[in-house]
Design an enzyme around this catalytic site. Sequence first.
Site: not given
Length: 979
Positions: A104, A199, A201
């Site tokens: 990001c 993202h 994650e």
Amino acid sequence: MQEQKLVDHSPHNPQPRTKLSTASNLVLIDNYDSFTWNVYQYLVLEGATVTVFRNDEISLAELIEIKPTQLVISPGPGHPDTDAGISCEAIRHFAGKIPIFGVCMGEQCIFSVFGGKVEVTGEILHGKTSPLRHDSKGIYKGIPQEIPVTRYHSLAGTHRSLPDSLEVTSWIPTINDGTQAIIMGVRHKTFVIEGVQFHPESILTEEGRIMLQNFLKMDGGTWAEISLHHSNSQDKGFANGVIPADGGQKGENFQANKSNPKQSILEQIFDHRRRSVSAQKLVLSQRPEDLQSSYDLGISPPQISFVDRLRQSPYNLSLMAEIKRASPSKGIISLETSAPQQARKYARAGASVISVLTEPEWFKGSIDDLRSVRQSLEGMPNRPAVLRKEFIFDEYQILEARLAGADTVLLIVKMLDEDTLRRLYQYSQKLGMEPLVEVNTLEEMDIATGLGAHVVGVNNRNLTNFEVDLDTTSRLMHKVPKGTIVCALSGISGPKDVTAYSKNGVGAVLVGEALMRATNTAAFVQELLGGSMTIGESEAEGDLMVKICGTRSPEAAKVAIEAGADFIGIILVEGRTRCVSRDTALAIAQVCKTMRKPSVRKAFGKDNTASEYFEHTSGNLRQQDRALLVGVFQHQTLSYILEQQRTLDLDIVQLHGSEPIEWASLIPVPVIRRFGFQDPSLGRRGYHALPLLDSALGGTGQTLDVANVRKVLQADEGLRVVLAGGLTPSNVKVILEQISDHRHMIVAVDVSSGVEEGGLQSMDKIRAFVAAAKVRAAKWVGSIPIVTYDWLESENYTPSAVFSAETDQLTSGYLGSLIAGHLMPVHDYIVDRVITTAAKDKMRRRFIKIESFEKEWQDINKQLQTDRYQIHRDTTGFAFNIILIRLNLSKNTNERYILKLCETIDVPKYYACISIHHKPGRNPDSPIIEKDILAPKLSDFETAFAAFETTFCLKTGIPWSCRDEPRMDREDAFATLAI
């Protein structure tokens, strides 16, 4: 944090993996974002040993000391340029050294660091999933297409500002409405750097852990390094970002060697280069026998003597200017620098040698940099020598350097045994290259001098620990034999660093980082080495040259030459309206060969520094005492062109068709070649003497596009061109004014139909065009420094006025005219009729002895006699002929500015105003003479006098009407001087 307690609650890859040796010291930069924890969790679960630092709680020096194996930049709020703390600086330093991954904002930092622009995307996303498409390389290896990924962002990198060094790796497809897909990932083309805008994650992103797993298996600083490490694996033919199937567990891990504390930096680089060169030798077309075959064909670029060039410099010390993108000690210096463009800057600034670092991993260079640098100097008179700065241990590298255009190579004593050093030294000499032999200690200096090295470089940086000691060079000077050139290498950043070297016999200094970071290369070099380069023929702006083309009679040629034309063009293209017969061509040639031009501008070039190719060629054409005959050809055979050149004794050949540019090398006279605005060969050095920009195929009268002209000139500051296309006596001045900021790049104008009436040449239009093209408005005096207080009329010096060094006063006479009985106002010398001591000192230093001036004036008069002008006198008999003089302190010689208001001989009652500026040249007996036409011939008296009066006031600060205003009588003058 207790890593063993971490649990992946997502439905993807819930089980932790074993520890990875390739990710034993990963650093995660936290940009104050809650997702940092998720990134940390996934990295640990994939086997990494992770340390987290807030972006404002660690310095770059501390980060370097940690020696991370990988660097990950977390998401975060705000903009990467203002809110990312250490993130961008860390990326710059570790680029090319270790793998880097950004999420990001981390991806936006990567985009920004390499020159991209991060902007608002037009939509704000918070927890939205989108289908992702990707290139299946790097972190995306083994990842299906159009998996859902989670997006939290309002900013993103844009396609229009995507840096050349980055490529798009993933994107969100858009509806087919003509808009570009939104960039979701980028990858550096050379360095192991990946970034994602989404993202991985997030619990909603599929295969996020697989992406991070792929990243953690990367174990090199560059894609080439990863490819080399795994060249023996089953995964052959690596492209950027392709991870081997074994994840990098096979093969030798050179990245691990970088962090081996038992190896010095030199040993690490040496070890890596040996392996790289060994691999390169196996590549078809790059094998030793392939290089030797190419060399035997004689296709290596021409070379110059490194030693001789090193002895030529406009400064007291010669400059070896280095192109260096990075270094082990400084990290990234300037990745985006264009090597050939930087080389031309160095050459123009007076460099004697250009050093090109070609080591790819630590210094981010390549042999292609060397090749492009050499090509950029092609055709440049007195070009700098080119040095291959590399860790050389094999003849293969020396041969490769010669084929790429090197004039010399670097041999480092510290990394070579004496037998190898001697073998490489002799091989280099065999190829015509005297090497630069580098030393750092007394013992190494003994080896170099025992070798018989003609040029020894003393490295102020210890290559074991990379520490710098600028006194190293001075300490070794007593060991240097007479005649050997010593070069101080490394650590030089300013004038104070070179002061001692100029006193103890050092011949040259090598400067890299400081030059790469300099905003004004020429100014930095002059400040570093002291003084400034003499302005000579290649730098001084000359009068605009004029070509009258389509000439069809000896009479027209004569009129053009009398008017001041520099070139007479004849069309030799059968079938064209303006084509002349053989007999007419010979008659025009006779006029050109026998008739002198009215005036000639002579200037003196430089012999100790490089000059731009086109400046040199245009200067040679300018300094002719007669008009040059130009034969114009189009779509004709080379044999026909050569035959016509011999028959007519053409001075210049002009090619106006699609002839190959290589023909210029086969034609025995200078070639002017017509180019379109988009032609990539327009600025090619070493072939045509000048490019001609024309709106069409010639002679059509179609007006050229000024915007395109400006665009061409802006792209290449070393370009000099001939301008053609729709020029007329009435518009040529206007068109030149429209490109006034690039006026010095227009060296000539070419006219054909613009001086015709009814298809025939008009004598009046020829005269008018030449006059209009050669006129210079008063603002063009801007090429001469206007100093309003130190130009004085020569008539205001009395023959015996000489200052006495003992009394600090005039011994006889005074500053002012005895006949007129007045003093000239000398700004900042005379204040309220009181001359201060400091002012008197200025006056004394600038005072011109009349005896030397009278002798020089006789020489000036000889020059003036060549002008077809006579001095106009008004009813009082006053000669409008002003000579302003000053002492040029830096050259210790006189400088004169002659301003003349003249009546033309040819047309009485019409006037011209000219100036002649005698500037000191490198040779005191050969001044640089620059002429400016302030009002052209055939001007009325009011116009000519206005130019005369305005220029006089600009140069002296005195209105012409006030020039004879009495200031004080003789007694007052002496009284004032005595105060």
